[in-house]
Design a protein around this motif. Structure first.
Motif, PDB file in Angstrom:
ATOM      1  N   VAL A 149       0.870  -1.173   0.000  1.00  0.00           N
ATOM      2  CA  VAL A 149       0.000   0.000   0.000  1.00  0.00           C
ATOM      3  C   VAL A 149       0.905   1.220   0.000  1.00  0.00           C
ATOM      4  O   VAL A 149       1.699   1.399   0.929  1.00  0.00           O
ATOM      5  N   VAL A 150       0.825   1.999  -1.069  1.00  0.00           N
ATOM      6  CA  VAL A 150       1.702   3.164  -1.128  1.00  0.00           C
ATOM      7  C   VAL A 150       0.867   4.423  -1.277  1.00  0.00           C
ATOM      8  O   VAL A 150      -0.167   4.419  -1.957  1.00  0.00           O
ATOM      9  N   GLY A 151       1.321   5.493  -0.637  1.00  0.00           N
ATOM     10  CA  GLY A 151       0.557   6.727  -0.660  1.00  0.00           C
ATOM     11  C   GLY A 151       1.413   7.925  -1.029  1.00  0.00           C
ATOM     12  O   GLY A 151       2.591   7.997  -0.658  1.00  0.00           O
ATOM     13  N   PHE A 152       0.812   8.851  -1.773  1.00  0.00           N
ATOM     14  CA  PHE A 152       1.509  10.080  -2.167  1.00  0.00           C
ATOM     15  C   PHE A 152       0.538  11.238  -2.052  1.00  0.00           C
ATOM     16  O   PHE A 152      -0.677  11.038  -2.021  1.00  0.00           O
ATOM     17  N   ARG A 153       1.094  12.459  -2.029  1.00  0.00           N
ATOM     18  CA  ARG A 153       0.199  13.611  -1.926  1.00  0.00           C
ATOM     19  C   ARG A 153      -0.627  13.740  -3.203  1.00  0.00           C
ATOM     20  O   ARG A 153      -1.815  13.974  -3.155  1.00  0.00           O
ATOM     21  N   ASN A 154       0.052  13.598  -4.355  1.00  0.00           N
ATOM     22  CA  ASN A 154      -0.684  13.676  -5.620  1.00  0.00           C
ATOM     23  C   ASN A 154       0.042  12.886  -6.712  1.00  0.00           C
ATOM     24  O   ASN A 154       1.136  12.365  -6.487  1.00  0.00           O
ATOM     25  N   GLN A 155      -0.550  12.845  -7.860  1.00  0.00           N
ATOM     26  CA  GLN A 155      -0.082  12.053  -8.992  1.00  0.00           C
ATOM     27  C   GLN A 155       1.361  12.378  -9.397  1.00  0.00           C
ATOM     28  O   GLN A 155       2.128  11.493  -9.768  1.00  0.00           O
ATOM     29  N   ASP A 156       1.732  13.664  -9.307  1.00  0.00           N
ATOM     30  CA  ASP A 156       3.066  14.079  -9.756  1.00  0.00           C
ATOM     31  C   ASP A 156       4.186  13.516  -8.883  1.00  0.00           C
ATOM     32  O   ASP A 156       5.344  13.519  -9.274  1.00  0.00           O
ATOM     33  N   LEU A 157       3.834  13.088  -7.695  1.00  0.00           N
ATOM     34  CA  LEU A 157       4.874  12.663  -6.751  1.00  0.00           C
ATOM     35  C   LEU A 157       5.044  11.149  -6.685  1.00  0.00           C
ATOM     36  O   LEU A 157       5.866  10.640  -5.928  1.00  0.00           O
ATOM     37  N   VAL A 158       4.301  10.438  -7.485  1.00  0.00           N
ATOM     38  CA  VAL A 158       4.349   8.974  -7.432  1.00  0.00           C
ATOM     39  C   VAL A 158       5.716   8.453  -7.895  1.00  0.00           C
ATOM     40  O   VAL A 158       6.241   8.899  -8.923  1.00  0.00           O
TER      41      VAL A 158
END
Lengths: 462, 281
Positions: free
Chosen positions: B130-139
């Protein structure tokens, strides 16, 4: 005719109120005149009691005689036969409890200032000598040294002079050990340490920085790589804390961290990328030389009030008298017979004060010193925003945990044969603080020296 | 000096570097870290090993540009050198014997979580990532994670990719749906690890976290990295960096991490200004 003055030539020093704002060296060193005058106080006695007290047995009357002849390079060569780090020892050795303690001149009056003369000779050599040290012909045998501190560098120097191919493995990015991360610039300029290390390199010693033995390589791998013997001089680097409430607040440092930031990482300089707290009121807990160093650094970083907080009285302080004197002159406030019980924090978890109790001395304990006991109802609050814990260090467990068959005692110190430094593993020798627990630079050097001799005998007998 | 053999921008603030350090590459294991100094006057910063290639002698580091030192590091190009690079330090992650594991990564923490997921898969464990990022650009590392995971969930704070929400939301859902994990491994911002641990504590699932506090030497010498674990003081550099998350005092760790914030901000601005000047000149 010897100079029969009862007093030593005083060491010229920077004015205390000036030097407590800078990191330049405190003691300025003898002039040639002072050195000649002091050298003339040595009686050149036959039984040389001073030499017996020197852990590396420097021919003290011999080098002093050379000073009298104004043959300073000759004097240096005599010291250099026994010591790889003369400019360092002349500065940080506790001569008052060693060579100078047995000086015949000390029976009536002050002993000859042997340490100051040693420093004069070493500095003269560093300023004037042009010839590089020559690497002797290699005997083809490889020896590994773990740790580039005083014991390791000494052992490396002695072995290199005998023709061994020596590699020194150092965990930090710079060689010198406690001489570069611990002892401050104003007591031991780092350029001097660098010079001594450079001399060893000229002798053919390889210094491999950024190599943690126990992690990057193990002792066993060193043997696999063709080293025939290993000397462990990894020091006593693990800081102790008091385990009182509040020790993990922001603004509580181990002396190691505080001094490493200041000395190794140069946090005192503008433009250093390593931060350090510039506190207003600092308490340094402990009474050793390291505590004095930390307190004097804190003062130089701009603190208004710096306290030494020590649970026994000044008489029991392990620090050298000279260091205590220098600290007092610089305005360090001594709170002896005082023990911290809790460190308090503000709403942002920065240190805001330290609760202490007053102590009094009771019956002697196992160390022979009178045990400090708490005075009832004596609790008070010391107004500080930074606390430096300087209550000792233990050997790092990294090597003992990764080296099978290496015997250590319950304090984590490596067990060795007194005379040779041989450990419980064949071909593995150790010395310095890794064996003794935190002690002095010169004792570590003495151990490195003994081990070098033993390693030479071991390899030649194979 | 340690040469940068490859440099790749993973997103605008996260960079991957492969560094020539054969001795470190030979020994490194997931969970361990290195300490580097960018230049002669640099500070020492710890970075977790993201990957290694023992044959080629390369160690991969992945870092987020958060301060002066990472800014300077990011300024180095392929072929240039890092002044000091020492390791591997710390105790490797214990993953042997685990059968089913949830690996939780947050932001750049995914760089540390990934090699652990990879090793778990290699050892035959069932891996749910399970991975989490603030938004799409930071993946970062999405494909890499997918390749080693039996289940993969991507979360974003704003819903611009994957599902909208926090990693804890996704983990809760998995657990509630009946997935039974031997262990949860959570690596990311302190606050994320704290809340993962609060969640897994409810379900009584052992949870390991990787701590990355302020440190200098990384060998146990300074004690700057100390934290409270189960009421005892531990040094992250030699006792960790992995700890039982249910025992870690995260609030204290967060406070300690903020010790030099004002200094760091100032240094970072100075460095940025310096680089701007360089560009203009």
């Amino acid at each position: 005719m010897p100079n029969m003055s009862l007093k030593k030539n005083e060491m010229p020093v920077q004015d205390p109120q000036v030097r407590n704002h800078n990191f330049n060296e405190v003691a300025l060193g003898y002039t040639e005149e002072q050195a000649l005058d002091e050298a003339a106080r040595c009686l050149n006695c036959k039984n040389k009691p001073c030499v017996g007290e020197c852990p590396v047995a420097i021919d003290i009357p011999g080098f002093i005689a050379k000073i009298r002849e104004k043959d300073y390079e000759g004097a240096y060569q005599i010291i250099n036969r026994s010591s790889s780090l003369p400019a360092v020892c002349g500065r940080v050795c506790p001569q008052e409890t060693q060579c100078e303690s047995k000086c015949v001149r000390g029976i009536k009056g002050e002993p000859v200032a042997i340490g100051r003369l040693e420093r004069f000779v070493a500095d003269w050599h560093n300023a004037h000598a042009t010839e590089k040290a020559q690497a002797p012909e290699s005997n083809g045998h490889k020896v590994a040294i773990v740790g580039a501190g005083p014991s390791g560098l000494t052992c490396a120097g002695d072995l290199a002079k005998m023709g061994y191919q020596v590699s020194v493995f150092e965990a930090l990015h710079l060689a010198g050990g406690v001489l570069v991360y611990g002892i401050p610039e104003f007591r031991l300029p780092k350029a001097i340490v660098q010079k001594e290390v450079d001399t060893l390199k000229e002798l053919g010693v390889k210094v491999e920085t950024n190599t943690v033995i126990g992690r990057t390589l193990t002792i066993d791998e060193l043997f696999e790589d063709g080293f025939e013997a290993v000397f462990i001089g990894s020091g006593a680097g693990l800081p102790r804390f008091m385990n009182i409430p509040g020790e993990n607040l922001k603004g509580v440092y181990s002396a190691n961290e505080f001094l490493t930031r200041v000395n190794l990482m140069k946090a005192y300089r503008d433009g250093s990328s390593t931060p350090i707290q510039h506190a207003k009121n600092v308490a340094v807990v402990g009474g050793g030389n390291v505590a004095m160093d930390a307190a004097r650094c804190a003062k130089r970083l701009g603190a208004e009030n710096v306290y030494i907080v020590y649970r026994r009285s000044e008489a029991e302080m392990p620090a050298r008298a000279e260091e205590v004197e220098h600290a007092k002159e610089e305005g360090i406030i001594f709170k002896v017979l005082t023990n911290p019980t809790e460190i308090l924090g503000d709403e942002h978890k920065f240190v805001s004060g330290m609760k202490c109790v007053e102590m009094e001395l009771g019956e002697p304990d196992e160390s022979g010193r009178r045990r400090p006991v708490v005075k009832p109802d004596s609790e008070f609050l010391l107004d500080v925003d930074c606390v430096v814990m300087s209550i000792g260090t233990s050997p790092n467990p990294l090597i003992r945990n990764t080296t099978k068959g290496l015997e250590t005692n319950r304090r984590g110190c490596i067990v060795t044969e007194e005379e040779t430094g041989l450990t419980s593993r064949e071909g593995v020798y150790a010395g310095g603080d890794a064996v003794t627990g935190a002690a002095t630079v010169i004792l570590a050097m003495g151990a490195g020296k003994k081990a070098a001799k033993a390693i030479d005998e071991y390899i030649r007998s194979k | 000096m340690y040469q940068i053999i490859e440099k790749r921008e993973l997103n605008p603030t996260v960079t991957l570097m492969k560094v020539k350090a054969p001795l470190v590459a030979k020994k490194a294991e997931p969970g361990q870290f290195i300490i580097l100094r960018v230049d002669e006057n640099g500070e020492r910063i710890p970075l977790t090993v993201a990957d290694y290639d023992r044959e080629a002698g390369l160690v991969t580091i992945i870092f987020q540009i958060v301060g002066a030192t990472t800014e300077k590091l990011n300024h180095l190009q392929q072929g240039e050198y890092i002044h000091d690079f020492v390791g591997p330090l710390g105790v490797p992650s214990h993953v042997e014997g685990l059968k089913k594991v949830a690996v939780i990564g947050g932001g750049v923490g995914c760089a540390i979580a990934y090699p652990i997921a990879k090793k778990l898969q290699k050892l035959g464990a069932e891996v749910h990532s399970v991975v989490g990022f603030r938004n799409q650009d930071l993946v970062i590392l999405e494909e890499e994670f997918k390749a080693v995971s039996d289940k993969f969930v991507l979360m974003s704070d704003d819903g611009s990719c994957g599902e909208k929400g926090l990693v804890t939301d996704a983990l809760k859902k998995l657990i509630e749906s009946g997935e039974q994990y031997d262990e949860v491994i959570a690596i990311g911002p302190l606050v994320m690890m704290k809340f993962v641990c609060l969640l897994t504590k409810e379900y009584n699932i052992k949870t390991m976290v990787s701590m990355n506090p302020i440190m200098i030497d990384g060998t146990g010498m300074c004690g700057g990295c100390r934290l409270t674990v189960g009421g005892e003081t531990k040094f992250a550099c030699v006792d960790g960096p992995d700890f039982d998350g249910h025992l870690v005092d995260f609030d204290e760790a967060m406070e300690r991490a903020s010790m030099y914030k004002p200094f760091e901000r100032h240094q970072h601005e100075e460095t940025c200004n310096l680089f701007k000047k360089e560009v203009q000149a």
